[in-house]
Design a protein around this motif. Structure first.
Motif, PDB file in Angstrom:
ATOM      1  N   CYS A 247       0.890  -1.119   0.129  1.00 10.35           N
ATOM      2  CA  CYS A 247      -0.077   0.120   0.104  1.00 10.35           C
ATOM      3  C   CYS A 247       0.709   1.431   0.086  1.00 10.35           C
ATOM      4  CB  CYS A 247      -0.759  -0.005   1.175  1.00 10.35           C
ATOM      5  SG  CYS A 247      -2.088  -1.251   1.161  1.00 10.35           S
ATOM      6  N   ARG A 248       1.964   1.074   0.712  1.00  2.86           N
ATOM      7  CA  ARG A 248       2.815   2.367   0.662  1.00  2.86           C
ATOM      8  C   ARG A 248       3.661   2.480  -0.557  1.00  2.86           C
ATOM      9  NH1 ARG A 248       4.063   0.929   6.293  1.00  2.86           N
ATOM     10  NH2 ARG A 248       5.866  -0.590   5.320  1.00  2.86           N
ATOM     11  N   GLU A 249       3.955   1.426  -1.344  1.00  2.79           N
ATOM     12  CA  GLU A 249       4.759   1.599  -2.461  1.00  2.79           C
ATOM     13  C   GLU A 249       3.517   2.061  -3.650  1.00  2.79           C
ATOM     14  OE1 GLU A 249       6.023  -2.285  -3.254  1.00  2.79           O
ATOM     15  OE2 GLU A 249       7.708  -2.120  -1.830  1.00  2.79           O
ATOM     16  N   GLU A 250       2.270   1.697  -3.417  1.00  2.82           N
ATOM     17  CA  GLU A 250       1.136   2.190  -4.438  1.00  2.82           C
ATOM     18  C   GLU A 250       0.519   3.408  -4.096  1.00  2.82           C
ATOM     19  OE1 GLU A 250       0.436   0.240  -7.311  1.00  2.82           O
ATOM     20  OE2 GLU A 250       2.318  -0.686  -6.691  1.00  2.82           O
ATOM     21  N   ARG A 251       0.964   4.214  -3.108  1.00  2.22           N
ATOM     22  CA  ARG A 251       0.689   5.282  -2.349  1.00  2.22           C
ATOM     23  C   ARG A 251      -0.853   5.384  -2.002  1.00  2.22           C
ATOM     24  NH1 ARG A 251       3.787   6.853  -6.985  1.00  2.22           N
ATOM     25  NH2 ARG A 251       1.993   7.737  -7.951  1.00  2.22           N
TER      26      ARG A 251
ATOM     27  N   LEU B 141      -3.752   6.094   0.268  1.00  2.00           N
ATOM     28  CA  LEU B 141      -3.761   7.041   1.360  1.00  2.00           C
ATOM     29  C   LEU B 141      -4.950   7.181   2.142  1.00  2.00           C
ATOM     30  CD1 LEU B 141      -1.871  10.341  -0.183  1.00  2.00           C
ATOM     31  CD2 LEU B 141      -1.133   8.572   1.083  1.00  2.00           C
TER      32      LEU B 141
ATOM     33  N   ARG C  55       0.828  10.899 -12.459  1.00  3.82           N
ATOM     34  CA  ARG C  55       1.019  11.981 -11.056  1.00  3.82           C
ATOM     35  C   ARG C  55       0.416  13.301 -11.382  1.00  3.82           C
ATOM     36  NH1 ARG C  55       1.889  11.684  -5.939  1.00  3.82           N
ATOM     37  NH2 ARG C  55       3.334  13.131  -5.347  1.00  3.82           N
TER      38      ARG C  55
ATOM     39  N   GLU D 256      -3.203  12.995 -10.337  1.00  3.86           N
ATOM     40  CA  GLU D 256      -3.140  12.894  -8.930  1.00  3.86           C
ATOM     41  C   GLU D 256      -3.045  14.069  -8.074  1.00  3.86           C
ATOM     42  OE1 GLU D 256      -0.263  10.115  -7.819  1.00  3.86           O
ATOM     43  OE2 GLU D 256      -1.171   8.561  -8.618  1.00  3.86           O
TER      44      GLU D 256
END
Length: 253
Positions: free
Chosen positions: A126-130, A132, A191, A194
């Motif tokens: 989840c951290r690698e795939e951002r 939140l 990006r 996002e």
């Protein structure tokens, strides 16, 4: 004499039927070897059956579980579109929207592969795939990687199906164009999307906060704290953060 001969024959027959200790050990070893071979074959048969059963259910539109061990390999095997939902069992909104996601998986069976990742069990992924917010949905296309991501809400529960309809429309022409893109060229565009979404979220913070509270993402106390921060940033009190107010907030930070 005849009785003695019969007794002798019976004795010899009994001795022939009783195995020697060495023969007993050989027989026992052979039996254990057969049992081990049977256990190995049974385990292989069960694994093959489980794989066939998983393949059969996947064709019916089921949702496969992913974690750090199979996340990359599963998405690499996707043929058209990979849909991944990031969730937590303790998240009220995640539980409420689970049937919505399963219904989409059944509707797009054969057109897209559906997965889900438990945040509690795969935090590194989840951290690698951002990731939140939860529940969050990512759309992956072979070669292009992640082409879209959004938070799934009950108010806009049809958003996932609308996204897939647009991606798969026109005999998959849009999908084919995405496959032709260089992933390195596509990453900045994703990006940028996002960042624009983040700016829009800041500008519409009060509305989004009310929706988040209604869906159970945040508590009333958290909502009040965030609204207090928004009111402090909204200098002219018009309920919207303009460019000057955003610039002043960034300068203060």
């Amino acid at each position: 004499r005849r009785a003695g001969a019969c007794l002798k024959m019976l004795t010899l027959l009994a001795l022939a039927l009783i195995p020697s200790p060495r023969a007993t050990l050989r027989t026992r070893g052979a039996r254990m070897g057969l049992e081990e071979a049977w256990k190995t074959e049974a385990a292989a048969a069960r694994a093959a059956f489980a794989a066939r059963e998983q393949s059969r259910t996947r064709k019916k539109g089921s949702v496969a579980q992913l974690d750090a061990s199979n996340f990359a390999s599963s998405l690499a095997a996707v043929e058209r579109v990979g849909v991944v939902k990031f969730f937590s069992p303790q998240c009220p909104a995640c539980r409420r929207l689970a049937p919505v996601y399963e219904a989409a998986a059944k509707r797009f069976s054969g057109q897209a592969d559906f997965f889900e990742v438990n945040y509690k069990q795969a935090q590194q992924v989840c951290r690698e795939e951002r990731v939140l917010l939860l529940p969050m949905v990512h759309l992956y296309v072979p070669r292009a990687g992640c082409v879209d991501r959004f938070v799934l809400s009950y108010k806009r529960r049809k958003r996932l199906e609308e996204k897939l309809d647009g991606l798969l429309a026109g005999e998959g022409e849009r999908l084919d164009r995405l496959r032709e893109l260089d992933p390195a060229a596509l990453a900045p565009l994703v990006r940028l999307k996002e960042l624009l979404g983040a700016v829009q979220a800041v500008r519409r913070a009060p509305e989004l906060l009310r929706g988040a509270a209604g869906d159970g993402w945040v508590t009333e106390q958290q909502t009040e704290e965030m609204q207090s921060v928004f009111r402090a940033l909204d200098r002219n009190g018009d309920g919207v953060l303009d460019a000057e107010e955003l610039a002043a907030a960034c300068e203060a930070l």
